[in-house]
Write an enzyme that holds these catalytic residues in place. Structure first.
Site, PDB file in Angstrom:
ATOM      1  N   LEU A   1       0.820  -1.211   0.000  1.00  0.00           N
ATOM      2  CA  LEU A   1       0.000   0.000   0.000  1.00  0.00           C
ATOM      3  C   LEU A   1       0.858   1.266   0.000  1.00  0.00           C
ATOM      4  O   LEU A   1       1.953   1.281   0.559  1.00  0.00           O
ATOM      5  CB  LEU A   1      -0.924   0.005   1.222  1.00  0.00           C
ATOM      6  CG  LEU A   1      -2.300  -0.655   1.043  1.00  0.00           C
ATOM      7  CD1 LEU A   1      -2.173  -2.100   0.611  1.00  0.00           C
ATOM      8  CD2 LEU A   1      -3.115  -0.567   2.323  1.00  0.00           C
TER       9      LEU A   1
ATOM     10  N   HIS B   1      -3.385   4.388  -2.380  1.00  0.00           N
ATOM     11  CA  HIS B   1      -4.346   3.569  -1.639  1.00  0.00           C
ATOM     12  C   HIS B   1      -4.924   4.349  -0.461  1.00  0.00           C
ATOM     13  O   HIS B   1      -6.114   4.225  -0.132  1.00  0.00           O
ATOM     14  CB  HIS B   1      -3.662   2.303  -1.106  1.00  0.00           C
ATOM     15  CG  HIS B   1      -3.229   1.341  -2.158  1.00  0.00           C
ATOM     16  ND1 HIS B   1      -1.910   1.067  -2.405  1.00  0.00           N
ATOM     17  CD2 HIS B   1      -3.950   0.589  -3.028  1.00  0.00           C
ATOM     18  CE1 HIS B   1      -1.815   0.171  -3.382  1.00  0.00           C
ATOM     19  NE2 HIS B   1      -3.038  -0.127  -3.781  1.00  0.00           N
TER      20      HIS B   1
ATOM     21  N   GLY C   1      -9.239   3.550  -8.053  1.00  0.00           N
ATOM     22  CA  GLY C   1      -8.510   4.714  -8.513  1.00  0.00           C
ATOM     23  C   GLY C   1      -8.530   4.845 -10.023  1.00  0.00           C
ATOM     24  O   GLY C   1      -8.468   3.847 -10.757  1.00  0.00           O
TER      25      GLY C   1
ATOM     26  N   ASP D   1      -5.897   3.227 -12.565  1.00  0.00           N
ATOM     27  CA  ASP D   1      -6.162   1.958 -13.242  1.00  0.00           C
ATOM     28  C   ASP D   1      -7.567   2.016 -13.847  1.00  0.00           C
ATOM     29  O   ASP D   1      -8.458   1.246 -13.479  1.00  0.00           O
ATOM     30  CB  ASP D   1      -6.036   0.792 -12.257  1.00  0.00           C
ATOM     31  CG  ASP D   1      -4.650   0.716 -11.642  1.00  0.00           C
ATOM     32  OD1 ASP D   1      -3.676   0.749 -12.402  1.00  0.00           O
ATOM     33  OD2 ASP D   1      -4.545   0.621 -10.406  1.00  0.00           O
TER      34      ASP D   1
ATOM     35  N   SER E   1       2.544   4.504  -7.553  1.00  0.00           N
ATOM     36  CA  SER E   1       2.241   3.113  -7.881  1.00  0.00           C
ATOM     37  C   SER E   1       3.199   2.199  -7.141  1.00  0.00           C
ATOM     38  O   SER E   1       4.383   2.518  -6.990  1.00  0.00           O
ATOM     39  CB  SER E   1       2.369   2.898  -9.394  1.00  0.00           C
ATOM     40  OG  SER E   1       2.313   1.525  -9.714  1.00  0.00           O
TER      41      SER E   1
END
Length: 317
Positions: free
Chosen positions: A32, A36, A141, A144, A179
């Protein structure tokens, strides 16, 4: 609270349902980061309970892949961001011998993610978690966007009683989206990758100015990508409903690009659902780099608290 099995998670979820609590979920592979954390923060703010799942989905990882994550660090970040509970599990629980059911959406996952991805398997994992947790809302999110759109479609097609909420991409101030796959990249490499976002945003701005030919837009953006240690795999403008390459720009669409380096594919995208986003830019969330750059997702977890002043909503138009 950490619930270390599906049975423990089920007991908690059933208790919340009996009490009439609304549940928001965020489903993760682990490792995470502050992207996140924004998903979790919104799930906690908009629901009575925020449940985070941490499981490196076996079926969407390449055979023999070693997905690096630290469960203790992930639990700490999730709870700090507002999670009520973190559910973790194992391959034996999630995919026991004889497992055979997958969510099929034709060739849409391939169109969205290319032949290198395992997006169908990722969608299957998300839908299984949604069926298990029975959330009122589940958060994805825009980093993606292909997965987010296909999960939303699967939820609608399967008549699941869950609202899919999209959350803006969290980016460093140089434009790179946060990421887990970039956690071992150094600052110089991230600065180099940032030219990919600059090219994507250039495409968006030119389309807003009235350039409608996708081929012309892509040709104008390619010179802006200044890679030395990376290669450009693709630069595309695709329909957000079909994921097919557009010839003439038509809303809604996705501007996407993929860089390749250090054995990793590094995607980025801008989702343009409407005229407002086309003109003003996406409502990305921009954060500062940590004052002292460190490798690993520990650096992201120890950065300035996500609820502090380092994060701002920003339209890049």
């Amino acid at each position: 609270m950490h619930l270390a099995s599906l049975s423990a998670g089920k007991t908690f979820i059933e208790d919340m349902a009996r009490r009439g609590r609304t549940i928001g979920t965020v489903h993760t592979l682990g490792a995470l980061h502050l992207g996140h954390a924004e998903l979790i923060r919104r799930a906690a703010a908009e629901n009575d309970v925020a449940i985070i799942t941490v499981y490196p989905n076996k079926i969407q990882l390449r055979p023999g892949a070693n997905y690096e994550f630290n469960l203790e660090d992930d639990i700490a970040l999730a709870l700090r961001a507002g999670a009520s509970a973190v559910i973790s599990t194992t391959d034996a629980e999630m995919f026991p011998p004889g497992y055979r059911t997958f969510v099929s959406q034709g060739d849409y996952p391939l169109r969205a993610n290319g032949p290198h991805g395992l997006l169908m398997e990722g969608i299957t994992g998300c839908i299984r978690w949604i069926c298990f947790a029975r959330p009122s809302r589940s958060y994805f999110g825009l980093k993606d966007i292909g997965q987010a759109l296909l999960v939303k479609r699967a939820v609608a097609d399967l008549l699941l009683d869950c609202e899919i909420r999209f959350v803006p991409t969290v980016r460093y101030k140089n434009g790179v989206p946060i990421s887990s796959r970039l956690r071992h990249f150094n600052r110089s490499e991230l600065d180099e990758i940032s030219s990919l976002f600059m090219a994507l945003d250039h495409l968006r701005k030119e389309a807003a100015r009235g350039v409608s030919c996708a081929q012309d837009l892509i040709a104008s953006a390619r010179p802006l990508i200044k890679f030395r240690r990376f290669e450009l795999e693709s630069l595309r403008i695709v329909g957000a409903d079909s994921f097919e390459d557009q010839k003439q720009i038509e809303l809604p669409f996705i501007i996407s690009g993929v860089a390749v380096g250090r054995g990793l594919r590094v995607p980025d995208n801008i989702f343009v659902p409407d005229q407002y986003t086309l003109s003003r830019g996406p409502a990305d969330i921009w954060i500062d780099f940590p004052e002292t750059w460190e490798f690993g997702h520990h650096a992201q977890a120890r950065a300035e608290d996500f609820s502090g002043g380092s994060c701002v909503d920003h339209s890049s138009g």
